[in-house]
Design an enzyme around this catalytic site. Structure first.
Site, mmCIF file in Angstrom:
data_model
loop_
_atom_site.group_PDB
_atom_site.id
_atom_site.type_symbol
_atom_site.label_atom_id
_atom_site.label_comp_id
_atom_site.label_asym_id
_atom_site.label_seq_id
_atom_site.Cartn_x
_atom_site.Cartn_y
_atom_site.Cartn_z
ATOM 1 N N ASP A 11 30.209 4.593 61.845
ATOM 2 C CA ASP A 11 30.237 3.024 61.873
ATOM 3 C C ASP A 11 31.249 2.441 61.551
ATOM 4 O OD1 ASP A 11 28.727 0.214 61.329
ATOM 5 O OD2 ASP A 11 29.041 0.892 59.245
ATOM 6 N N ASP A 13 32.249 -1.409 59.832
ATOM 7 C CA ASP A 13 32.679 -1.664 58.387
ATOM 8 C C ASP A 13 31.357 -1.029 57.490
ATOM 9 O OD1 ASP A 13 33.280 -3.356 56.712
ATOM 10 O OD2 ASP A 13 32.140 -5.061 57.294
ATOM 11 N N THR A 105 29.779 0.630 66.545
ATOM 12 C CA THR A 105 30.180 -0.630 64.980
ATOM 13 C C THR A 105 29.050 -1.669 66.056
ATOM 14 O OG1 THR A 105 30.934 -1.880 64.069
ATOM 15 C CG2 THR A 105 32.331 -1.737 66.512
ATOM 16 N N SER A 106 28.302 -2.072 65.466
ATOM 17 C CA SER A 106 27.553 -3.369 65.966
ATOM 18 C C SER A 106 28.275 -4.585 66.310
ATOM 19 C CB SER A 106 26.563 -3.636 64.296
ATOM 20 O OG SER A 106 25.172 -3.200 64.239
ATOM 21 N N LYS A 136 21.291 -1.867 67.025
ATOM 22 C CA LYS A 136 20.743 -1.173 65.483
ATOM 23 C C LYS A 136 20.001 -1.574 64.845
ATOM 24 C CE LYS A 136 25.564 1.323 64.845
ATOM 25 N NZ LYS A 136 26.529 1.354 63.849
ATOM 26 N N ASP A 161 26.401 3.305 56.225
ATOM 27 C CA ASP A 161 26.405 3.145 55.375
ATOM 28 C C ASP A 161 25.504 2.257 54.926
ATOM 29 O OD1 ASP A 161 27.509 -0.528 54.911
ATOM 30 O OD2 ASP A 161 28.013 0.902 56.882
#
Length: 218
Positions: A11, A13, A105-106, A136, A161
């Protein structure tokens, strides 16, 4: 504890970098501009979710195109000075072959690339919100990363995280390492939980394109 894998999926951030202050700053301004009540905004989970999903939780369909364009504008403008490397990131990535790791990443691709470039990270493989139909906690982003890398999902390790990201990794059949950088350890369900990437080291064995052996210090 040691784990052997063929690819590492990170991931962004909260895992590789921190832009959480920027995210909160931009989304708070966005909510105010959209006239969203503070109590409604507070109920929505921001971290680890695609912007479209967040906006859909807060606004009717006819207002979403403008709202999406506006948050993209705010977040891109806030990138300079709004992103920092988290501990251990540079050291871990420097020892990995380019074809053995990916960022998942989102964020949309333009924003993700801007944040990564800001801190000097240049992944060969990047999966963003623009590449998928389900974000996600759906496993699609991580499964796509494994496919792009040409690796069996069962031989991937996910570093996350956020609970939503960890759920996505588990649903993809991958092993998971949780970083307690943004969420309390009690809320992190993973094979291994560490404070940040400074507790993780990786060694490539069987040649340059061989297996990655990960050591985590608990």
């Amino acid at each position: 504890m040691k784990i052997s894998a063929d690819a590492l999926l990170f991931d962004n951030d909260g895992t590789l970098v921190s832009s959480l202050d920027s995210v909160l700053r931009c989304w708070t301004r966005w909510a105010e501009e959209c006239g969203i009540a503070a109590e409604d905004f507070a109920r929505v989970e921001l971290h680890g979710r695609p912007a479209d999903d967040i906006i859909a939780d807060l606004l009717p369909a006819d207002r979403r195109p403008w709202a999406r364009a506006r948050i993209d504008e705010l977040e891109l403008a806030d990138v300079p000075g709004g992103v920092k490397l988290l501990p251990g990131t540079a050291e871990l990535l420097a020892g990995l072959p380019a074809g053995r790791w990916a960022v998942v990443t989102s964020a949309n691709r333009k924003l993700a690339e801007a944040r990564l470039v800001e801190v000097g990270i240049h992944p060969q493989t990047l999966i963003s919100a623009d590449d998928i139909t389900r974000g996600k906690p759906d496993p699609e982003p991580f499964l796509l990363a494994a496919e792009r890398l040409g690796v069996d999902p069962a031989r991937c390790v996910v570093f996350e995280d956020a609970p939503a990201g960890l759920a996505a990794g588990r649903a993809a059949g991958m092993r998971t390492v949780a970083l307690a950088t943004t969420t309390d350890r009690s809320e992190l369900a993973a094979d291994i939980v560490v404070e940040d990437l400074s507790a993780v080291s990786a060694q490539v064995i069987d040649g340059e394109d061989g297996t990655v052996e990960i050591t985590a210090c608990l």
